[in-house]
Design an enzyme around this catalytic site. Structure first.
Site, PDB file in Angstrom:
ATOM      1  CB  SER A 127       4.667  -0.811   6.014  1.00 13.91           C
ATOM      2  OG  SER A 127       3.870  -2.108   6.205  1.00 13.91           O
ATOM      3  CE1 TYR A 152       7.615  -2.220   0.821  1.00 16.41           C
ATOM      4  CE2 TYR A 152       6.847  -3.361   2.577  1.00 16.41           C
ATOM      5  CZ  TYR A 152       6.487  -2.305   2.089  1.00 16.41           C
ATOM      6  OH  TYR A 152       5.702  -1.349   1.988  1.00 16.41           O
ATOM      7  CE  LYS A 156       7.576   1.159   2.742  1.00 14.95           C
ATOM      8  NZ  LYS A 156       7.608   2.429   2.116  1.00 14.95           N
TER       9      LYS A 156
HETATM   10  P1  NAD Z   1       2.250   1.595  -5.753  1.00 14.96           P
HETATM   11  O1  NAD Z   1       3.128   0.571  -6.593  1.00 14.96           O
HETATM   12  O2  NAD Z   1       0.706   1.459  -6.345  1.00 14.96           O
HETATM   13  O3  NAD Z   1       2.518   3.075  -5.881  1.00 14.96           O
HETATM   14  C1  NAD Z   1       3.981   3.545  -5.720  1.00 14.96           C
HETATM   15  C2  NAD Z   1       4.333   4.270  -6.926  1.00 14.96           C
HETATM   16  O4  NAD Z   1       5.503   4.902  -6.955  1.00 14.96           O
HETATM   17  C3  NAD Z   1       4.056   3.743  -8.375  1.00 14.96           C
HETATM   18  O5  NAD Z   1       3.274   4.455  -9.131  1.00 14.96           O
HETATM   19  C4  NAD Z   1       5.526   3.592  -8.903  1.00 14.96           C
HETATM   20  O6  NAD Z   1       5.469   3.717 -10.238  1.00 14.96           O
HETATM   21  C5  NAD Z   1       6.231   4.868  -8.026  1.00 14.96           C
HETATM   22  N1  NAD Z   1       7.489   4.809  -7.917  1.00 14.96           N
HETATM   23  C6  NAD Z   1       8.099   3.596  -7.383  1.00 14.96           C
HETATM   24  N2  NAD Z   1       9.580   4.103  -7.463  1.00 14.96           N
HETATM   25  C7  NAD Z   1       9.670   5.457  -7.832  1.00 14.96           C
HETATM   26  C8  NAD Z   1      10.674   6.158  -8.138  1.00 14.96           C
HETATM   27  N3  NAD Z   1      12.105   5.754  -7.619  1.00 14.96           N
HETATM   28  N4  NAD Z   1      10.455   7.378  -8.517  1.00 14.96           N
HETATM   29  C9  NAD Z   1       9.326   7.784  -8.977  1.00 14.96           C
HETATM   30  N5  NAD Z   1       8.234   7.078  -8.785  1.00 14.96           N
HETATM   31  C10 NAD Z   1       8.408   5.852  -8.112  1.00 14.96           C
HETATM   32  O7  NAD Z   1       2.350   1.214  -4.432  1.00 14.96           O
HETATM   33  P2  NAD Z   1       1.172   1.651  -3.240  1.00 14.96           P
HETATM   34  O8  NAD Z   1       0.475   0.665  -2.728  1.00 14.96           O
HETATM   35  O9  NAD Z   1       0.233   2.932  -3.653  1.00 14.96           O
HETATM   36  O10 NAD Z   1       2.185   2.084  -2.039  1.00 14.96           O
HETATM   37  C11 NAD Z   1       2.509   3.134  -1.586  1.00 14.96           C
HETATM   38  C12 NAD Z   1       3.334   3.365  -0.743  1.00 14.96           C
HETATM   39  O11 NAD Z   1       2.907   2.952   0.473  1.00 14.96           O
HETATM   40  C13 NAD Z   1       4.642   2.525  -0.760  1.00 14.96           C
HETATM   41  O12 NAD Z   1       5.895   3.451  -0.281  1.00 14.96           O
HETATM   42  C14 NAD Z   1       4.307   1.335   0.152  1.00 14.96           C
HETATM   43  O13 NAD Z   1       5.584   0.655   0.494  1.00 14.96           O
HETATM   44  C15 NAD Z   1       3.714   1.858   1.324  1.00 14.96           C
HETATM   45  N6  NAD Z   1       2.516   0.921   1.848  1.00 14.96           N
HETATM   46  C16 NAD Z   1       1.825   0.241   0.764  1.00 14.96           C
HETATM   47  C17 NAD Z   1       1.277  -0.828   1.543  1.00 14.96           C
HETATM   48  C18 NAD Z   1       0.182  -1.738   0.749  1.00 14.96           C
HETATM   49  O14 NAD Z   1      -0.290  -2.711   1.109  1.00 14.96           O
HETATM   50  N7  NAD Z   1      -0.230  -1.194  -0.602  1.00 14.96           N
HETATM   51  C19 NAD Z   1       1.091  -0.927   2.971  1.00 14.96           C
HETATM   52  C20 NAD Z   1       1.896  -0.131   3.723  1.00 14.96           C
HETATM   53  C21 NAD Z   1       2.820   0.648   3.174  1.00 14.96           C
HETATM   54  C1  WQD Z   2      -3.230 -10.941   3.914  1.00 16.17           C
HETATM   55  C2  WQD Z   2      -3.516 -12.240   4.557  1.00 16.17           C
HETATM   56  C3  WQD Z   2      -2.224 -14.068   3.828  1.00 16.17           C
HETATM   57  C4  WQD Z   2      -3.254 -13.971  -0.476  1.00 16.17           C
HETATM   58  C5  WQD Z   2       1.553  -7.498   2.912  1.00 16.17           C
HETATM   59  C6  WQD Z   2       2.815  -6.660   3.376  1.00 16.17           C
HETATM   60  C7  WQD Z   2       2.885  -5.823   4.188  1.00 16.17           C
HETATM   61  C8  WQD Z   2       2.059  -4.564   4.026  1.00 16.17           C
HETATM   62  C9  WQD Z   2       0.616  -5.324   3.256  1.00 16.17           C
HETATM   63  C10 WQD Z   2       3.208  -3.155   2.620  1.00 16.17           C
HETATM   64  C11 WQD Z   2      -2.470 -13.038   4.919  1.00 16.17           C
HETATM   65  C12 WQD Z   2      -3.887 -14.073   3.117  1.00 16.17           C
HETATM   66  C13 WQD Z   2      -3.038 -13.794   0.684  1.00 16.17           C
HETATM   67  C14 WQD Z   2      -3.574 -15.150  -0.909  1.00 16.17           C
HETATM   68  C15 WQD Z   2      -4.080 -15.744   1.232  1.00 16.17           C
HETATM   69  N1  WQD Z   2       2.424  -3.957   2.624  1.00 16.17           N
HETATM   70  N2  WQD Z   2      -3.485 -14.439   1.610  1.00 16.17           N
HETATM   71  N3  WQD Z   2      -4.093 -15.900  -0.011  1.00 16.17           N
HETATM   72  O1  WQD Z   2       0.807 -10.286   4.021  1.00 16.17           O
HETATM   73  O2  WQD Z   2      -0.683  -9.055   5.671  1.00 16.17           O
HETATM   74  O3  WQD Z   2       0.845  -7.635   4.104  1.00 16.17           O
HETATM   75  O4  WQD Z   2       0.688  -6.103   2.354  1.00 16.17           O
HETATM   76  O5  WQD Z   2       3.730  -2.465   3.444  1.00 16.17           O
HETATM   77  O6  WQD Z   2       3.949  -5.308   4.575  1.00 16.17           O
HETATM   78  O7  WQD Z   2       3.587  -8.003   4.075  1.00 16.17           O
HETATM   79  O8  WQD Z   2      -0.902  -9.018   2.974  1.00 16.17           O
HETATM   80  O9  WQD Z   2      -2.580  -9.169   1.327  1.00 16.17           O
HETATM   81  O10 WQD Z   2      -0.594 -10.517   1.114  1.00 16.17           O
HETATM   82  O11 WQD Z   2      -2.269 -11.117   2.780  1.00 16.17           O
HETATM   83  O12 WQD Z   2      -4.626 -16.705   2.030  1.00 16.17           O
HETATM   84  O13 WQD Z   2      -3.639 -15.548  -2.271  1.00 16.17           O
HETATM   85  O14 WQD Z   2      -4.269 -13.080   3.285  1.00 16.17           O
HETATM   86  O15 WQD Z   2      -1.660 -15.229   4.023  1.00 16.17           O
HETATM   87  O16 WQD Z   2      -2.977 -13.558   5.928  1.00 16.17           O
HETATM   88  P1  WQD Z   2      -0.013  -9.001   4.317  1.00 16.17           P
HETATM   89  P2  WQD Z   2      -1.612  -9.819   2.172  1.00 16.17           P
END
Ligand code: NAD
Ligand code: WQD
Length: 342
Positions: A127, A152, A156
């Site tokens: 991330s 979190y 990562k």
């Molecule tokens: P999500 O929660 O929709 O998907 C994760 C899935 O993993 C879920 O279906 C959950 O049930 C499953 N899971 C969690 N722990 C588990 C375990 N121990 N065993 C088996 N299954 C398990 O999340 P997402 O948004 O699809 O994110 C996927 C990956 O991408 C994560 O590693 C997350 O940290 C990373 N990521 C997400 C974002 C984002 O903003 N969505 C940004 C950067 C990185």
């Molecule tokens: C985006 C922008 C908020 C909600 C998070 C994790 C990051 C990654 C992606 C996993 C920010 C603003 C939000 C609201 C708002 N995930 N906001 N009102 O914080 O950039 O990143 O998700 O790895 O690690 O930190 O994403 O969607 O929460 O926010 O104004 O109700 O929207 O302040 O500027 P963020 P977000």
């Protein structure tokens, strides 16, 4: 030639379900492993419907090493994409042990079992959170990581380090960490998308739920940041584009095109968009109103971050393609599908 098979952990989740569709469309076989802790089996059924393939699904917790080992015994896959993790930044501050436990144990098990079973390629979901508040924009893969500000974020960074060290010790294995920026939107079919539990913490699901009338008013966290319009800036990446980056990463390793056995790529558009711009754009392209107000800054938010994706563009041959308009339309189509809005 036998089809390559990819194990997708967390494949019932938001990014995993979209990636499964793209893998199948690119000609891979897929096995999904998910414990459904943050997803529903319906997502797997939708992926099967979209692809027309009866994708095997194993309801297994990746932290349960013995149960997970049985999946390795049952299926012949060379590659794993590891999405399974807990992902709510705020919750990780409240429940650090849950986050360290789930994210580190599941990853250790994936890598450990891959080594034990001689399975070669792994893609790890990292991330942009690993960069913290960057000193310079856009961020490249060389931009120094800042100390993590949440458990979190720490998971990562730690998983990246575990992967780097493991691949150094086991040169027969290969890995790619993809640092996603802010994934948004849904599949063009509107059959799969993000399913936040409870009150959404992320911007776009809050926007779509407000437009749908589930939330009264979106709070824009801060309009007094040192940015052109005072709101924070992010790099919003379409989830289907993001899914395709995983196909490219697997293809690179399977095709022996990787330059090192551990590589890192930023997966973003290269374009910074402010919160106010995003909300205005959403209203404009969808012709709906999103009630919003300016609220105080949210603790822990970084001011601005966007990617330099040129390494992924040049090396993976991947580029974000969908426009922000298309992505915001898809997010609204998905919300309407969920709520039965015409
Ligand atoms: P999500 O929660 O929709 O998907 C994760 C899935 O993993 C879920 O279906 C959950 O049930 C499953 N899971 C969690 N722990 C588990 C375990 N121990 N065993 C088996 N299954 C398990 O999340 P997402 O948004 O699809 O994110 C996927 C990956 O991408 C994560 O590693 C997350 O940290 C990373 N990521 C997400 C974002 C984002 O903003 N969505 C940004 C950067 C990185
Ligand atoms: C985006 C922008 C908020 C909600 C998070 C994790 C990051 C990654 C992606 C996993 C920010 C603003 C939000 C609201 C708002 N995930 N906001 N009102 O914080 O950039 O990143 O998700 O790895 O690690 O930190 O994403 O969607 O929460 O926010 O104004 O109700 O929207 O302040 O500027 P963020 P977000």
């Amino acid at each position: 030639m036998k089809k390559q098979c990819v194990l997708v952990s967390g494949g019932a989740g938001y990014i995993g379900s979209h990636t499964t569709v793209e893998l199948i469309e690119a000609g891979y076989d897929v096995v999904i492993v998910d414990n459904l802790s943050n997803s529903e089996i319906g997502a797997v059924e939708s992926v099967r419907r979209i692809t027309g393939v009866d994708i095997p699904f194993e309801q297994v917790d990746c932290c349960d090493r013995e149960a997970f080992r049985k999946v390795f015994e049952k299926y012949e896959f060379d590659s794993v994409i590891h999405f399974a993790a807990s992902k709510a930044v705020g919750e990780s501050v409240q429940k650090p042990l849950l986050y360290y436990g789930n994210n580190l144990t599941s990853f250790m098990n994936v890598v450990g079992l891959m080594h034990e079973f001689g399975r070669q390629n792994v893609v790890f979901s990292s991330s942009c959170t690993v960069y913290g508040e960057p000193d310079k924009q856009p961020v490249t893969e060389q931009t120094p990581r800042k100390p993590a500000t949440s458990p979190y974020g720490n998971t990562k960074q730690t998983c990246e380090d575990i992967l780097r060290d493991t691949l150094k010790a086991y040169p027969e294995m290969k890995g790619i960490a993809l640092r996603y920026f802010n994934p948004i939107g849904a599949h063009p079919s509107a059959q799969i998308g993000e399913l936040p539990r409870g009150v959404p913490q992320n911007l776009v699901p809050y926007v779509t739920q407000t437009a749908a009338g589930l939330r009264e008013c979106l709070s824009i966290f801060g309009d007094d940041y040192p940015t052109p319009d005072g709101s924070c800036i992010r790099d919003y990446i379409d989830v289907t584009d993001l899914a395709k980056a995983h196909v490219a990463a697997i293809g690179r390793m399977v095709g022996d095109k990787n330059k090192e056995n551990y590589e890192i790529f930023n997966i973003g558009t290269g374009r910074g968009v402010s919160v106010l711009e995003l909300v205005n754009k959403f209203e404009e392209v969808n012709g709906v109103k999103v009630n919003h107000k300016i609220a105080p800054r949210r603790e822990g938010d970084i001011i601005a971050i966007w990617a330099d994706p040129s390494l992924a563009n040049n090396e993976l041959g991947w580029k974000a393609e969908r426009t922000l308009d298309e992505t915001l339309k898809s997010a609204w189509e998905w919300e309407k599908h969920l709520r039965g809005i015409k």
